[in-house]
Design an enzyme around this catalytic site. Structure first.
Site, mmCIF file in Angstrom:
data_model
loop_
_atom_site.group_PDB
_atom_site.id
_atom_site.type_symbol
_atom_site.label_atom_id
_atom_site.label_comp_id
_atom_site.label_asym_id
_atom_site.label_seq_id
_atom_site.Cartn_x
_atom_site.Cartn_y
_atom_site.Cartn_z
ATOM 1 N N TYR A 12 33.664 -17.965 -27.494
ATOM 2 C CA TYR A 12 33.369 -18.664 -26.239
ATOM 3 C C TYR A 12 31.876 -18.480 -26.011
ATOM 4 C CZ TYR A 12 38.281 -18.581 -24.487
ATOM 5 O OH TYR A 12 39.615 -18.756 -24.277
ATOM 6 N N ARG B 101 45.816 -20.807 -13.119
ATOM 7 C CA ARG B 101 47.012 -19.990 -13.382
ATOM 8 C C ARG B 101 47.458 -19.347 -12.080
ATOM 9 N NH1 ARG B 101 43.821 -17.692 -18.516
ATOM 10 N NH2 ARG B 101 43.326 -19.746 -19.341
ATOM 11 N N LYS C 130 38.969 -24.877 -32.223
ATOM 12 C CA LYS C 130 40.283 -24.508 -31.664
ATOM 13 C C LYS C 130 40.504 -25.197 -30.322
ATOM 14 C CE LYS C 130 43.148 -20.502 -30.471
ATOM 15 N NZ LYS C 130 43.314 -20.592 -29.035
ATOM 16 N N HIS D 176 46.215 -24.101 -25.988
ATOM 17 C CA HIS D 176 45.807 -22.808 -25.427
ATOM 18 C C HIS D 176 46.991 -22.202 -24.654
ATOM 19 C CE1 HIS D 176 41.912 -20.560 -24.331
ATOM 20 N NE2 HIS D 176 42.893 -19.776 -23.947
ATOM 21 N N ARG E 25 47.742 -22.941 -20.970
ATOM 22 C CA ARG E 25 47.025 -22.211 -19.921
ATOM 23 C C ARG E 25 45.810 -22.964 -19.409
ATOM 24 N NH1 ARG E 25 48.488 -16.829 -20.469
ATOM 25 N NH2 ARG E 25 46.490 -15.846 -20.063
ATOM 26 N N ASP F 163 49.170 -24.033 -33.375
ATOM 27 C CA ASP F 163 49.785 -22.983 -32.546
ATOM 28 C C ASP F 163 50.389 -23.569 -31.275
ATOM 29 O OD1 ASP F 163 48.041 -22.911 -30.238
ATOM 30 O OD2 ASP F 163 46.746 -21.416 -31.174
ATOM 31 N N GLY G 37 53.900 -22.067 -28.645
ATOM 32 C CA GLY G 37 55.340 -22.004 -28.415
ATOM 33 C C GLY G 37 56.154 -21.427 -29.563
ATOM 34 N N ILE G 38 55.507 -20.841 -30.554
ATOM 35 C CA ILE G 38 56.250 -20.296 -31.700
ATOM 36 C C ILE G 38 56.912 -18.979 -31.295
ATOM 37 C CG2 ILE G 38 56.049 -19.343 -34.035
ATOM 38 C CD1 ILE G 38 53.745 -21.304 -34.509
HETATM 39 C C1 LIG Z 1 47.318 -13.972 -22.641
HETATM 40 C C2 LIG Z 1 46.629 -14.972 -23.525
HETATM 41 C C3 LIG Z 1 45.266 -14.866 -23.739
HETATM 42 C C4 LIG Z 1 44.625 -15.775 -24.577
HETATM 43 N N1 LIG Z 1 43.287 -15.638 -24.814
HETATM 44 C C5 LIG Z 1 42.657 -16.507 -25.633
HETATM 45 C C6 LIG Z 1 41.284 -16.353 -25.920
HETATM 46 O O1 LIG Z 1 40.633 -15.422 -25.464
HETATM 47 N N2 LIG Z 1 40.709 -17.284 -26.724
HETATM 48 C C7 LIG Z 1 41.406 -18.326 -27.269
HETATM 49 O O2 LIG Z 1 40.834 -19.157 -27.994
HETATM 50 N N3 LIG Z 1 42.715 -18.474 -27.032
HETATM 51 C C8 LIG Z 1 43.365 -17.593 -26.246
HETATM 52 N N4 LIG Z 1 44.697 -17.738 -26.012
HETATM 53 C C9 LIG Z 1 45.455 -18.784 -26.713
HETATM 54 C C10 LIG Z 1 46.036 -18.252 -28.031
HETATM 55 O O3 LIG Z 1 45.025 -17.955 -28.957
HETATM 56 C C11 LIG Z 1 46.989 -19.276 -28.684
HETATM 57 O O4 LIG Z 1 46.326 -20.510 -28.778
HETATM 58 C C12 LIG Z 1 48.273 -19.430 -27.864
HETATM 59 O O5 LIG Z 1 48.674 -18.212 -27.327
HETATM 60 C C13 LIG Z 1 49.414 -20.017 -28.687
HETATM 61 O O6 LIG Z 1 50.510 -20.268 -27.866
HETATM 62 P P1 LIG Z 1 51.770 -19.280 -27.714
HETATM 63 O O7 LIG Z 1 51.300 -18.112 -26.921
HETATM 64 O O8 LIG Z 1 52.774 -20.087 -26.998
HETATM 65 O O9 LIG Z 1 52.183 -18.885 -29.104
HETATM 66 C C14 LIG Z 1 45.367 -16.827 -25.181
HETATM 67 C C15 LIG Z 1 46.742 -16.915 -24.955
HETATM 68 C C16 LIG Z 1 47.380 -16.001 -24.152
HETATM 69 C C17 LIG Z 1 48.877 -16.112 -23.960
#
Ligand SMILES: Cc1cc2nc3c(=O)[nH]c(=O)nc-3n(C[C@H](O)[C@H](O)[C@H](O)COP(=O)(O)O)c2cc1C
Length: 391
Positions: free
Chosen positions: A134, A169, A258, A282, A285, A313, A315-316
């Site tokens: 980031y 959120r 990403k 993401h 979120r 990625d 929902g897995i």
């Molecule tokens: C608590 C949390 C924090 C995350 N923090 C980041 C982050 O710092 N940078 C990023 O690129 N993605 C972040 N993500 C997204 C994850 O890298 C990933 O894309 C996502 O969790 C995949 O979905 P899933 O949780 O349903 O498997 C975050 C996701 C969660 C749940």
């Protein structure tokens, strides 16, 4: 605490244990998503709309789960994705994830929002480690992190493009996440009773010196960024396609974009020379109301699958979900909450259990499909329900 079967049979069981160990504010930060969480719910639902077409009476004595991503041979088709604030969930956080990825011959992607230092995380794993970028803290902070990642031996840069502003959120707002991160003790008071009800987490948090600044976002002239300042820092340093020019100059390895959700952005990534993309919402979120990333995967693969490495990625929660995405044509997938629930429940042992569950599920699913390797999988093993795909 036993994490063995039958106490922990699947990832939902690890989620339940994480919920019991964490205060609401931390659990909901991990579990929650933006607005009405429509995209989050759709991410898990979409997998149920991809049906298997098995070939039976095929001998499958052993299954090869190996894949190659960005030139690295991985022993399993999943990597451990970047999860910000992992250290808040468990003191070992990012260290535990990196170590687990190394043990299982796969890659870990360290978030910019890590509580542990770039160098310490890398030292936990002999496997490939990638850095998620980031621009929070501005170009100076990002260049500093890129230089450290390069020196420490990180092998690829994942540039997250879906976070021009933090998503809404609402669980975090209700749980007082901002107040808890802040310096004013009086504003924290309403949220303290819930925290006191989770003494195991609290004792570990206190022993770990409580909230600390981010060690990898070092703003030149003012030092590591405080957690409370992150949302503003993200918004004031939004990444754009023009940044790729200086990022490319600062980083000589592969770059992966990403957060790609459209053919448009996928093609733009290819035009900018990205060696890979991650099709991702993401975790639902950011922009709520996007389709599940699985629904846009087929269109993106058709458009750029032969020009860049398409990673998936979102929902897995089962090994069978990994197999579905791989049968569609993904090069590999990232686990997010799928391993983070384990990390939050029990640190190293929890991630280990999550990975064991995923691996066993993948092998079983391959055998039931009549496949002996990931490379044998293709779209003839699946069918999508009508209306599944979003282009
Ligand atoms: C608590 C949390 C924090 C995350 N923090 C980041 C982050 O710092 N940078 C990023 O690129 N993605 C972040 N993500 C997204 C994850 O890298 C990933 O894309 C996502 O969790 C995949 O979905 P899933 O949780 O349903 O498997 C975050 C996701 C969660 C749940």
């Amino acid at each position: 605490m036993s994490l063995a079967s039958p106490r922990v049979v699947n990832i939902k069981d690890l989620r339940r244990l994480a919920r019991a160990r964490l205060p609401d504010a931390v659990f909901d930060y991990l579990d929650g998503a933006a607005d009405d969480e429509v995209t989050l719910k759709d991410s898990e639902k979409a997998f149920k709309e991809v049906l298997f077409k098995p070939r039976f009476a095929v001998a499958t004595p052993a299954c090869d789960l190996g894949v190659t991503v960005l030139g690295h041979k991985l022993d399993v088709p999943f990597m451990l994705g970047p999860i910000g604030y992992s250290r808040l969930m468990h003191p070992r956080g990012e260290l535990a994830a990196s170590a687990a990825a190394g043990r299982h011959g796969t890659a870990y992607i360290l978030s910019t929002m890590s509580g542990h230092r770039i160098e310490d995380v890398k030292a936990q794993s002999s496997g490939p480690t990638f850095y998620q970028l980031y621009l929070a803290g501005g170009r100076g902070a990002a260049e500093g992190a890129i230089a450290r990642a390069k020196a420490a031996g990180y092998k690829a840069l994942f540039v997250t493009i879906d976070t021009p502003v933090a998503g809404n959120r609402e669980r975090d707002v209700r749980n007082g996440m901002k107040e808890l991160m802040g310096a004013n003790p009086f504003k924290k008071l309403p949220y303290v009773p819930n925290i006191l009800m989770h003494p195991r987490w609290l004792a570990a948090f206190i022993a770990d010196s409580m909230t600390r600044p981010f060690p990898n976002i070092v703003v030149p002239g003012s030092g590591p960024l405080a957690a409370i300042d992150v949302a503003a820092a993200l918004e004031s340093a939004q990444v754009s396609w023009t940044d790729l020019k200086w990022i490319r100059e600062a980083w000589d390895g592969p770059i992966v974009m990403k957060g790609v959700m459209t053919v448009d952005d996928a093609k733009r990534s290819v035009d900018h020379g990205a060696e890979g993309i991650v099709v991702s919402t993401h975790a639902g979120r950011q922009l709520d109301g996007c389709a599940a990333s699985l629904r846009v995967l087929p269109g993106i693969l058709e458009a750029v699958g032969d020009k860049t490495e398409v990673i998936f990625d979102g929902g897995i929660r089962r090994g069978a979900d990994v197999v579905r995405a791989m049968a569609m044509g993904a090069k590999a997938v990232l686990l997010g909450r799928g391993y983070a629930y384990g990390m939050a429940a029990a640190g190293d042992a929890g991630i280990e259990r999550a990975i064991e569950i995923f691996k066993a599920d993948i092998v079983r699913t391959l055998k039931l499909l009549g496949c002996t390797s990931m490379s044998q999988l293709n779209s003839s093993y699946i069918a999508m329900r009508p209306g599944f795909r979003v282009d």
